[in-house]
Write a protein that holds these residues in place. Structure first.
Motif, PDB file in Angstrom:
ATOM      1  N   PRO A 177     -25.133  -5.835  35.623  1.00 28.50           N
ATOM      2  CA  PRO A 177     -24.575  -6.585  34.223  1.00 28.50           C
ATOM      3  C   PRO A 177     -23.337  -7.182  34.118  1.00 28.50           C
ATOM      4  N   LEU A 178     -22.525  -6.954  34.893  1.00 25.91           N
ATOM      5  CA  LEU A 178     -21.040  -7.600  35.078  1.00 25.91           C
ATOM      6  C   LEU A 178     -21.074  -8.951  35.668  1.00 25.91           C
ATOM      7  N   LEU A 179     -21.697  -9.288  36.820  1.00 28.33           N
ATOM      8  CA  LEU A 179     -22.085 -10.388  37.509  1.00 28.33           C
ATOM      9  C   LEU A 179     -22.961 -11.347  36.441  1.00 28.33           C
ATOM     10  N   SER A 180     -23.835 -10.833  35.819  1.00 29.31           N
ATOM     11  CA  SER A 180     -24.615 -11.626  34.958  1.00 29.31           C
ATOM     12  C   SER A 180     -23.829 -12.190  33.687  1.00 29.31           C
ATOM     13  N   PHE A 181     -22.866 -11.154  33.080  1.00 26.46           N
ATOM     14  CA  PHE A 181     -21.778 -11.355  32.103  1.00 26.46           C
ATOM     15  C   PHE A 181     -21.087 -12.585  32.682  1.00 26.46           C
ATOM     16  N   ALA A 182     -20.418 -12.552  33.999  1.00 20.06           N
ATOM     17  CA  ALA A 182     -19.618 -13.683  34.337  1.00 20.06           C
ATOM     18  C   ALA A 182     -20.434 -15.023  34.423  1.00 20.06           C
ATOM     19  N   LEU A 183     -21.546 -14.871  34.875  1.00 16.34           N
ATOM     20  CA  LEU A 183     -22.214 -16.239  35.053  1.00 16.34           C
ATOM     21  C   LEU A 183     -22.570 -16.612  33.443  1.00 16.34           C
ATOM     22  N   ALA A 184     -22.965 -15.830  32.729  1.00 15.43           N
ATOM     23  CA  ALA A 184     -23.255 -16.335  31.209  1.00 15.43           C
ATOM     24  C   ALA A 184     -21.991 -17.019  30.533  1.00 15.43           C
ATOM     25  N   ARG A 185     -20.891 -16.516  30.924  1.00 14.36           N
ATOM     26  CA  ARG A 185     -19.625 -17.112  30.319  1.00 14.36           C
ATOM     27  C   ARG A 185     -19.442 -18.426  31.069  1.00 14.36           C
ATOM     28  N   ILE A 186     -19.591 -18.459  32.239  1.00 13.87           N
ATOM     29  CA  ILE A 186     -19.228 -19.624  32.934  1.00 13.87           C
ATOM     30  C   ILE A 186     -20.379 -20.907  32.365  1.00 13.87           C
ATOM     31  N   MET A 187     -21.561 -20.491  32.144  1.00 17.25           N
ATOM     32  CA  MET A 187     -22.746 -21.394  31.482  1.00 17.25           C
ATOM     33  C   MET A 187     -22.035 -21.767  30.117  1.00 17.25           C
ATOM     34  N   HIS A 188     -21.270 -20.986  29.443  1.00 17.24           N
ATOM     35  CA  HIS A 188     -20.934 -21.536  28.110  1.00 17.24           C
ATOM     36  C   HIS A 188     -19.629 -22.334  28.428  1.00 17.24           C
ATOM     37  N   GLN A 189     -18.893 -21.716  29.148  1.00 18.22           N
ATOM     38  CA  GLN A 189     -17.455 -22.723  29.837  1.00 18.22           C
ATOM     39  C   GLN A 189     -17.890 -24.259  30.023  1.00 18.22           C
ATOM     40  N   ALA A 190     -19.163 -24.229  30.575  1.00 13.91           N
ATOM     41  CA  ALA A 190     -19.471 -25.462  31.194  1.00 13.91           C
ATOM     42  C   ALA A 190     -19.834 -26.501  29.915  1.00 13.91           C
ATOM     43  N   GLY A 191     -20.222 -25.901  28.823  1.00 15.53           N
ATOM     44  CA  GLY A 191     -20.448 -26.678  27.508  1.00 15.53           C
ATOM     45  C   GLY A 191     -21.871 -26.670  27.288  1.00 15.53           C
ATOM     46  N   LEU A 192     -22.317 -25.331  27.408  1.00 15.70           N
ATOM     47  CA  LEU A 192     -23.581 -24.971  26.684  1.00 15.70           C
ATOM     48  C   LEU A 192     -23.438 -24.457  25.440  1.00 15.70           C
ATOM     49  N   PRO A 193     -24.249 -25.163  24.497  1.00 23.36           N
ATOM     50  CA  PRO A 193     -24.074 -24.773  23.066  1.00 23.36           C
ATOM     51  C   PRO A 193     -24.240 -23.240  22.753  1.00 23.36           C
ATOM     52  N   ASN A 194     -23.571 -22.678  21.861  1.00 28.42           N
ATOM     53  CA  ASN A 194     -24.125 -21.424  21.379  1.00 28.42           C
ATOM     54  C   ASN A 194     -25.678 -21.161  21.184  1.00 28.42           C
ATOM     55  N   GLY A 195     -26.094 -19.955  21.555  1.00 31.44           N
ATOM     56  CA  GLY A 195     -27.754 -19.555  21.196  1.00 31.44           C
ATOM     57  C   GLY A 195     -28.415 -20.171  22.271  1.00 31.44           C
ATOM     58  N   VAL A 196     -28.212 -21.189  23.166  1.00 29.44           N
ATOM     59  CA  VAL A 196     -29.026 -21.689  24.029  1.00 29.44           C
ATOM     60  C   VAL A 196     -29.630 -20.538  25.096  1.00 29.44           C
ATOM     61  N   ILE A 197     -28.547 -19.854  25.651  1.00 30.18           N
ATOM     62  CA  ILE A 197     -28.587 -18.729  26.422  1.00 30.18           C
ATOM     63  C   ILE A 197     -28.165 -17.545  25.871  1.00 30.18           C
ATOM     64  N   ASN A 198     -28.810 -16.534  25.375  1.00 28.24           N
ATOM     65  CA  ASN A 198     -28.508 -15.176  25.013  1.00 28.24           C
ATOM     66  C   ASN A 198     -28.421 -14.027  26.003  1.00 28.24           C
TER      67      ASN A 198
END
Ligand code: UN1
Length: 542
Positions: A201-222
């Protein structure tokens, strides 16, 4: 620029003996960090040192999953209308951020699932490669212009997104595989609910945060955490409730078949990447050193916990003794331990206690079948460890490498995936027998042959029933731009990676544009072509 990961995580006090932090982890729903609505949690534990807790994560409830689905549904219209090249740019940013954070992510992944540092490096690179590949695919995502059979009429095809995709991956490839799935999914304009693997779960969390940091709009990956039987099941239940348009699953054949049934009765598309009992054949003309190296890596790299790991090692009888002597020398000198502490380890711990227990159950099949165990002694502890073991075995979940001989086609262990460091060895009389054996298991994911006879290599690649075949190479090690997937019990025919995966996350939309200003009927109003009445006397030519 030094890589600083803005996590949004909170640290919690633990008994961790080391200096590593334990965090309070979150779901990410519509870009917001949330806990489970009943606030229940589960822990993520380092399998190389079970005293080391990485964090506590939401044990998501059905309501949490529904919130995530709703967020994905709400984000869909805007995201699918965002130009594909823009979506590609965000994916490119993800790849560049993964490069910046690679070292951090490699260490985090090694700590959470115990794969060696080298392999974790390879895996994060596979996620980066996937982003770089699909970044430019956003500038293609081609449709076609098609000629009409009627005048003043145009035909087109477009790729359209499917809608909300449920993503469920396993913890053995916790960064490359979810990227294989979600990057093409979002590139095509879909939105996702990602159920992280329970053991990563922690690695997945880090990856999802990076995706958002890259400019992914909210709600596209939850991102939602939890167990397969909890959060994972709620996501599948949502297919029956008509809330999901696609499921992509990597995991066991048993669970995959259930998911396929649910999706089938709802006419929902699903991608299923399932188990394997991958054969590797060695023929007399092979370069023996190379074949031993390939079989050894395929069998014991990642502690045998890849779906592409070697299952049945099929040896031609003429080279059987020579091969086994060299192979066993390597097996007996295997270096096992925590690769973040010791250099040169071939493999680390099992992914978690559950994988260890399942593996110990699985190798009982070999014993019941009467296969001959020539090496291996179950779980490693301080009183029972091979020479190559490094560290304190009682702290982690480590296994001996196992080798079983005298395995035959009528044994269960020939057909069952063992998913751990164990190889079953089968003797073949000749090439035809070897090919027959390679095809005889119910799986068809990966396969390999070592030979220097071109005809044998040709006959093997044309006669084997599997999604992937290596010639003079190991069964594992697929690259990010070739289609990945299997036949038979290894999947439902969908593929991950490369351009082929786009089929799995889009549907073809055929459009006709009638410019004539009248109703022209296809087939019925098409001009008939009259053939010439003129007859040619072909007989003159002879
Ligand atoms: C898996 O085991 O689920 O080919 C994926 C390989 C890797 C991917 C394995 N690139 O072994």
């Amino acid at each position: 620029m030094p890589a600083v990961l803005e996590t949004g995580l909170e640290f919690i006090e633990t008994d961790n003996q080391n200096d590593l932090p334990c965090v309070k982890g979150f779901n990410i729903i519509n870009g917001m960090l949330t806990v489970a609505n009943d606030e229940k949690t589960f822990q993520s534990i380092n399998p190389a040192n079970t005293d080391d807790c990485l964090g506590e994560f939401p044990l998501s409830t059905k309501e949490d999953i529904n919130n995530a689905i709703l967020a994905a549904r709400n984000a869909f219209t805007k995201w699918s209308n965002t130009p594909a090249p823009t979506r590609g740019q965000i994916i490119g940013n993800m790849g560049r951020l993964l490069m910046d954070y690679k070292d951090v992510l490699v260490r985090l992944q090694a700590r959470e699932i115990g794969k060696t540092i080298k392999e974790c490096g390879g895996e994060i690179q596979e996620a980066i490669d996937t982003c770089l590949f699909f970044q430019s695919e956003g500038r293609r995502l081609y449709g076609q212009t098609v000629n009409s059979e009627l005048p003043n009429k145009e035909l087109f095809t477009y790729r359209r997104p499917l809608g909300v995709c449920g993503i469920i991956n396993s913890c053995n490839f916790p960064s490359a595989v979810p990227f294989w799935k979600m990057i093409p999914a979002i590139m095509c304009g879909n939105t996702c609910v990602w159920k992280s693997p329970q053991d990563a779960p922690l690695l997945s969390f880090a990856l999802a945060r990076i995706m958002h940091q890259a400019g992914l709009p909210n709600g596209v990956i939850n991102l939602v955490h939890g167990k397969g039987s909890g959060a994972g099941q709620y996501l599948i239940d949502a297919v029956d409730e008509g809330k999901i348009n696609k499921i992509s699953f990597t995991g066991s054949t048993e669970v995959g078949k259930n998911i396929g049934e649910v999706c089938g009765r709802n006419l929902v598309s699903c991608s299923l990447e399932l188990g394997g009992k991958n054969p590797l054949v060695v023929m007399p003309s092979a370069d023996m050193e190379n074949a031993v190296q390939g079989a050894y890596w395929a069998g014991f790299g990642t502690a045998g916990q890849r779906c592409t790991s070697l299952g049945n090692l099929i040896l031609h009888e003429d080279i059987y003794d020579e091969f086994m002597e060299k192979f066993m020398q390597k097996v007996k000198s295997t270096l096992i331990g925590d690769s973040s502490k010791y250099e040169g380890m071939l493999y680390g711990p099992m992914l978690s206690e559950k994988y260890a227990n399942d593996f110990l159950e699985a190798i009982k099949i070999c014993e019941i079948d009467g296969a001959k165990k020539i090496y291996g002694n179950g779980r490693i502890d301080s009183k029972n460890k091979p020479d190559g073991f490094h560290g304190d075995p009682d702290k982690g979940i480590f296994m001996w490498p196992h080798v079983y001989e005298n395995v035959t086609e009528n044994m269960n262990c020939f057909h069952e995936e063992l998913f751990g460091p164990a190889v079953t060895v089968v003797k073949a009389k000749d090439f035809d027998h070897a090919l027959h054996l390679a095809n005889a298991s119910p799986y068809g994911l990966s396969s390999a042959i070592y030979t220097n006879d071109r005809m044998e290599a040709y006959l093997f690649k044309s006669g084997i029933r599997s999604g992937m075949t290596s010639i003079n190479n190991s069964t594992s090690g697929a690259e990010a731009h070739l289609p990945f997937g299997g036949v038979k019990n290894s999947g439902n025919g969908t593929r991950e990676s490369g351009i082929w995966v786009i089929e799995a996350y889009s549907y073809w939309h055929a459009v006709n544009d009638e410019l004539s200003g009248k109703l022209q009927l296809a087939q019925m109003d098409v001009d008939e072509i009259e053939m010439s009445e003129m007859e040619v006397d072909w007989a003159q030519l002879s």
